[in-house]
Motif scaffolding. Structure first.
Motif, PDB file in Angstrom:
ATOM      1  N   GLN A 131      -5.373  21.854 -19.483  1.00  0.00           N
ATOM      2  CA  GLN A 131      -4.695  20.556 -19.387  1.00  0.00           C
ATOM      3  C   GLN A 131      -5.011  19.642 -20.568  1.00  0.00           C
ATOM      4  O   GLN A 131      -4.344  18.624 -20.753  1.00  0.00           O
ATOM      5  CB  GLN A 131      -5.087  19.868 -18.070  1.00  0.00           C
ATOM      6  N   THR A 176      -2.996  30.567 -18.425  1.00  0.00           N
ATOM      7  CA  THR A 176      -2.572  29.441 -17.582  1.00  0.00           C
ATOM      8  C   THR A 176      -1.804  28.408 -18.399  1.00  0.00           C
ATOM      9  O   THR A 176      -0.798  27.848 -17.940  1.00  0.00           O
ATOM     10  CB  THR A 176      -3.796  28.786 -16.931  1.00  0.00           C
ATOM     11  N   HIS A 227       2.101  27.268 -17.786  1.00  0.00           N
ATOM     12  CA  HIS A 227       2.504  25.882 -17.529  1.00  0.00           C
ATOM     13  C   HIS A 227       3.074  25.230 -18.796  1.00  0.00           C
ATOM     14  O   HIS A 227       2.729  24.094 -19.144  1.00  0.00           O
ATOM     15  CB  HIS A 227       1.302  25.072 -17.038  1.00  0.00           C
TER      16      HIS A 227
END
Length: 489
Positions: free
Chosen positions: A439, A464, A468
């Motif tokens: 993130q 990941t 995303h």
């Protein structure tokens, strides 16, 4: 000198033509060049944690030469950096010719050996890439040159050992060739002074090689520990723990695919050179050269890790074995076959020229591809996009090392703004720099290398992040496509 100048010219042309376009830029090339820049500009061995994967002498050499203007500019920094390899290849050509003459190989056959080395499609493909193996070749040939000295001065053997140490500190896997260089020194030395020559050789080799573990000792990183990298752990990984490539005889193994790729480029030099190397073991003056190929052959047959660039170090010695055994065959034929004496040296040159032309026909597709292919269009287009003001300069961008330097210098000027994808999962420093994991990332430049490694190396954070994200720009189609993806948070 005329012969050497001609050979240098041929090698330079063979590598400079389409240097930026072929072959496809590799992640290893960018790794060594980015580390070289960090040595030159920041006095550090790597932008990230240096974990002793290779001795740093290779990219220290790159750093010493990277100020020359020809190594800058163009659509990709990695492709421009390949010009350094041309210099090393030219030096290797000179040394290979001098070594052939020192081994008492007649001039026409010495030229033949060098031309085989220069013109093989494997050489034209691999010698232009920024690999540590290419940096190691001149050191290795020079070590053989001094170990084979006819003057038998002690300092020649000391220098041979020191040069071999330079080879090993450039690419550590060349240490397997130590017996071949030691044999060359043993054979060339006087029997009465052989012990002194051997001591000089081994001292020159060992004392210089000790610089590497001494560096680790001074940094407190010689032995493995729970909170730091170490030379012990890195060497254990490189030589024992690294996943193997399987058997070269197993069609499903990556080692088989690697060797098949070499044979596709040039089966003639590989097969003729291997056969000549076995025969060279029977000829005293050629025995150390043949032993190089045999040692590399044994390494090839074991089920260890087999990278594509493994063949590079073998190339000059395969060519030298062919030239040396051709010279030996000519000597025997000239002694026992009267028609060969009538043939004369002029006829020999004609025959060798005809043979090279025949080989040239077999090599033509590979050389033509090297001179005309455009394999780096997608990478160059992605770099051009990232250099534009489209993406904010405070973004964190994940790239592979084929374009790390280009993105870094485009304004994302921090190792943790332009981030090598490999480090996100595997560098302990990433936990401090990216506490939020995926993130904390803004963009991912997804290349063929990254697609493969994310899967095969189990890079979960990277996987990941890609999962995303969405494509904002794509360059090319199919497996060679490069995508710029925005991470969705």
């Amino acid at each position: 000198m005329t012969i050497i100048a001609a050979l240098i010219t041929i090698m330079t042309i063979a590598l400079l033509v389409n240097l930026h376009g072929y072959p496809t830029v590799q992640d290893d090339e960018g790794t060594y060049l980015s580390q070289a820049e960090w040595v030159r500009a920041h006095g550090s061995l790597s932008p990230y944690t240096y974990w002793y994967d290779h001795p740093p002498f290779g990219w220290i050499q790159l750093a010493a030469l990277s100020w020359i203007p020809i190594f800058h500019g163009g659509p990709l920094t990695v492709a421009a950096g390949r010009a350094i390899m041309v210099l090393y290849a030219d030096v290797a050509v000179v040394l290979l010719y001098l070594l052939a003459r020192r081994l008492r190989i007649r001039r026409p056959f010495a030229v033949l050996a060098v031309l085989l080395f220069i013109c093989s499609p494997i050489s034209v493909t691999f010698l232009r890439q920024v690999y540590l193996d290419n940096l190691a070749i001149p050191w290795l040939i020079a070590a053989f040159y001094f170990a084979s000295t006819p003057r038998r001065h002690l300092w020649h053997y000391v220098l041979a050992g020191a040069l071999l140490a330079g080879t090993v500190l450039t690419k550590e896997t060349t240490a397997i060739l130590l017996p071949a260089v030691a044999l060359a020194g043993w054979q060339s030395s006087f029997e009465k002074t052989r012990a002194f020559a051997s001591v000089g050789f081994w001292l020159g080799f060992i004392l210089i090689c000790l610089v590497y573990p001494l560096m680790a000792i001074l940094k407190g990183e010689l032995f493995a520990g729970p909170i730091h990298v170490s030379l012990q752990a890195a060497m254990s990984f490189q030589f024992m723990d690294r996943a193997g490539s399987g058997s070269v005889f197993d069609p499903s193994a990556s080692a088989h695919a690697t060797v098949s790729g070499w044979l596709h480029l040039d089966k003639w030099l590989l097969i003729l050179g291997a056969l000549a190397a076995v025969l060279a073991l029977l000829v005293r003056r050629l025995r150390p050269i043949g032993l190089v190929v045999v040692l590399l052959g044994f390494t090839l047959l074991r089920k260890g890790y087999l990278p594509q660039m493994f063949i590079i170090v073998a190339l000059p010695f395969l060519a030298l074995c062919v030239g040396g055994m051709a010279d030996q065959a000519w000597s025997l034929a000239h002694r026992f076959a009267r028609p060969v004496r009538w043939f004369g040296e002029g006829g020999l040159v004609v025959a060798l020229t005809a043979g090279i032309l025949v080989l040239g026909l077999a090599w033509q597709p590979g050389i033509s591809r090297a001179f005309t292919a455009s394999n780096n269009v997608e990478h160059a287009a992605a770099v051009a996009y990232l250099r534009s003001p489209t993406i904010p300069r405070d973004s964190r961008i994940v790239v592979d090392n084929t374009m790390w330097q280009d993105v870094y210098h485009a304004g994302f000027s921090s190792p943790w703004r332009t981030i090598w994808y490999y480090k996100i999962d595997l560098d302990t420093a990433a936990k401090d720099e990216l506490p939020g994991g995926w993130q904390d990332l803004d963009y991912v430049v997804l290349t063929p290398f990254m697609r493969q490694d994310i899967s095969t190396l189990g890079l979960t954070i990277m996987a990941t992040a890609v999962e995303h994200s969405q494509v904002v720009a794509r360059f090319g189609t199919g497996p060679t496509a490069v995508e710029i993806r925005k991470v969705l948070k």
